[in-house]
Design an enzyme around this catalytic site. Structure first.
Site, PDB file in Angstrom:
ATOM      1  N   THR A  97      56.154  83.203 115.202  1.00 22.87           N
ATOM      2  CA  THR A  97      54.898  82.451 115.227  1.00 22.87           C
ATOM      3  C   THR A  97      54.300  82.643 116.613  1.00 22.87           C
ATOM      4  O   THR A  97      54.821  82.133 117.604  1.00 22.87           O
ATOM      5  CB  THR A  97      55.128  80.957 114.937  1.00 22.87           C
ATOM      6  OG1 THR A  97      55.612  80.818 113.600  1.00 22.87           O
ATOM      7  CG2 THR A  97      53.835  80.176 115.073  1.00 22.87           C
ATOM      8  N   LYS A 172      49.140  80.721 109.630  1.00 25.45           N
ATOM      9  CA  LYS A 172      50.230  79.856 110.094  1.00 25.45           C
ATOM     10  C   LYS A 172      49.688  78.714 110.955  1.00 25.45           C
ATOM     11  O   LYS A 172      50.204  77.584 110.915  1.00 25.45           O
ATOM     12  CB  LYS A 172      51.250  80.676 110.888  1.00 25.45           C
ATOM     13  CG  LYS A 172      52.427  79.870 111.452  1.00 25.45           C
ATOM     14  CD  LYS A 172      53.269  79.231 110.349  1.00 25.45           C
ATOM     15  CE  LYS A 172      54.407  78.366 110.916  1.00 25.45           C
ATOM     16  NZ  LYS A 172      55.490  79.167 111.504  1.00 25.45           N
ATOM     17  N   LYS A 240      54.695  74.233 121.058  1.00 28.54           N
ATOM     18  CA  LYS A 240      54.299  75.623 121.315  1.00 28.54           C
ATOM     19  C   LYS A 240      53.277  76.076 120.275  1.00 28.54           C
ATOM     20  O   LYS A 240      52.237  76.654 120.609  1.00 28.54           O
ATOM     21  CB  LYS A 240      55.540  76.519 121.280  1.00 28.54           C
ATOM     22  CG  LYS A 240      55.277  77.987 121.614  1.00 28.54           C
ATOM     23  CD  LYS A 240      55.057  78.859 120.388  1.00 28.54           C
ATOM     24  CE  LYS A 240      56.332  79.073 119.611  1.00 28.54           C
ATOM     25  NZ  LYS A 240      56.146  80.068 118.498  1.00 28.54           N
TER      26      LYS A 240
END
Length: 287
Positions: A97, A172, A240
């Site tokens: 990711t 995502k 994050k």
């Protein structure tokens, strides 16, 4: 069956690579901690490499699942990086990711080498990786995606091409934005139920059958009530990811006021010592 490499054997990559081996693919692995790669080979067979370049040298498809943009650049473009040995026509599938920016950057770099790149972040967490039930959202050209998809399905229950390079990462981001909002709403609802003197589990049983129902409610509601937060994806990693979402919103002009607020709530959870708690721990800051 394909000759594949897998770079990054963390809580996600280790079982994902294991599913590839179980399906009969020839797998070479690389991990920054050699002991973990050695343990994987002992368990699953295959081979381990000393560098990403060595792992990628003979692979038709190279899979990668590391921590962030910098890690990804290191294992692809850095010293001993996989792109140094990618064969013409080889496909690099990145499950990290990361940002859409780095996905586009690496897609261009792969193309310059005659290889192809698919950004393919996943959803489903550690349990999804272990059970071979991940959802994979991809960005890239149709041809490399079509070649990689049957192999990806060794550990996925759903896989879809969302658009050109970077589209997987953007999808995502949508996923993480939605999860953050759902978990905050669930946290507030359960905290409210407790203050109101209601039986939290009874509340969950009733409302989960109606419009409020969600995967998070079904799978995390009772554990949130019990104060158990050791079910995979950590607060550090969520922060994050939300940082990536907020940075992309600055670029495309999207308004993410709730996401920005929940990112700060996760900062509060870190301050409570919950950096490694799972994302459902938002409820802890309401106690």
């Amino acid at each position: 069956m394909a000759r594949v490499a897998f770079i990054g054997l963390g809580v996600m990559g280790y079982p994902m690579a294991g599913h590839l081996a179980a399906k009969g693919h020839s797998v070479t692995v690389f991990n920054r901690s050699p002991a973990r790669a050695a343990a994987w080979v002992t368990q699953h067979g295959g081979a381990r490499a000393a560098t990403p370049a060595e792992a990628a040298a003979a692979a038709e498809i190279v899979f990668c699942c590391v921590g962030n943009d910098d890690d990804l650049r290191s294992v692809t473009l850095g010293e001993g990086g996989a792109f140094a040995t990618l064969a013409p026509g080889a496909i690099f599938v990145d499950h990290t990711t990361a940002s859409a920016t780095v996905a586009r950057e690496l897609s261009a770099a792969a193309e310059q080498r005659g290889a192809r790149f698919v950004d393919a972040p996943v959803s489903g967490g550690q349990a999804g990786a272990e059970n071979g039930a991940l959802t994979v959202m991809c960005g890239g050209a149709p041809e490399p995606y079509a070649a990689a998809e049957p192999v990806i399905l060794a550990y996925a229950r759903a896989c879809r091409l969302m658009g050109p390079a970077g589209a997987g990462q953007l999808t995502k981001m949508v996923n993480q934005i939605c999860i953050a909002g759902l978990l905050q709403g669930l946290s507030e609802g359960l905290a409210f139920a407790k203050k109101a003197g209601l039986d939290g589990e009874a509340v969950l049983e009733v409302i989960s059958k109606g419009a409020a129902g969600s995967w998070q409610m079904e799978n995390r509601g009772k554990t949130m009530l019990a104060g158990k937060f050791d079910f995979g994806f950590a607060v550090d990693w969520m922060r994050k990811d939300l940082g990536i979402c907020l940075a992309e919103a600055d670029l495309n002009g999207a308004a993410l006021p709730v996401t920005a607020l929940i990112d700060q709530f996760y900062k509060d959870v870190q301050g409570l010592g919950g950096a490694r708690w799972d994302t459902s721990s938002l409820i802890e800051r309401l106690k």
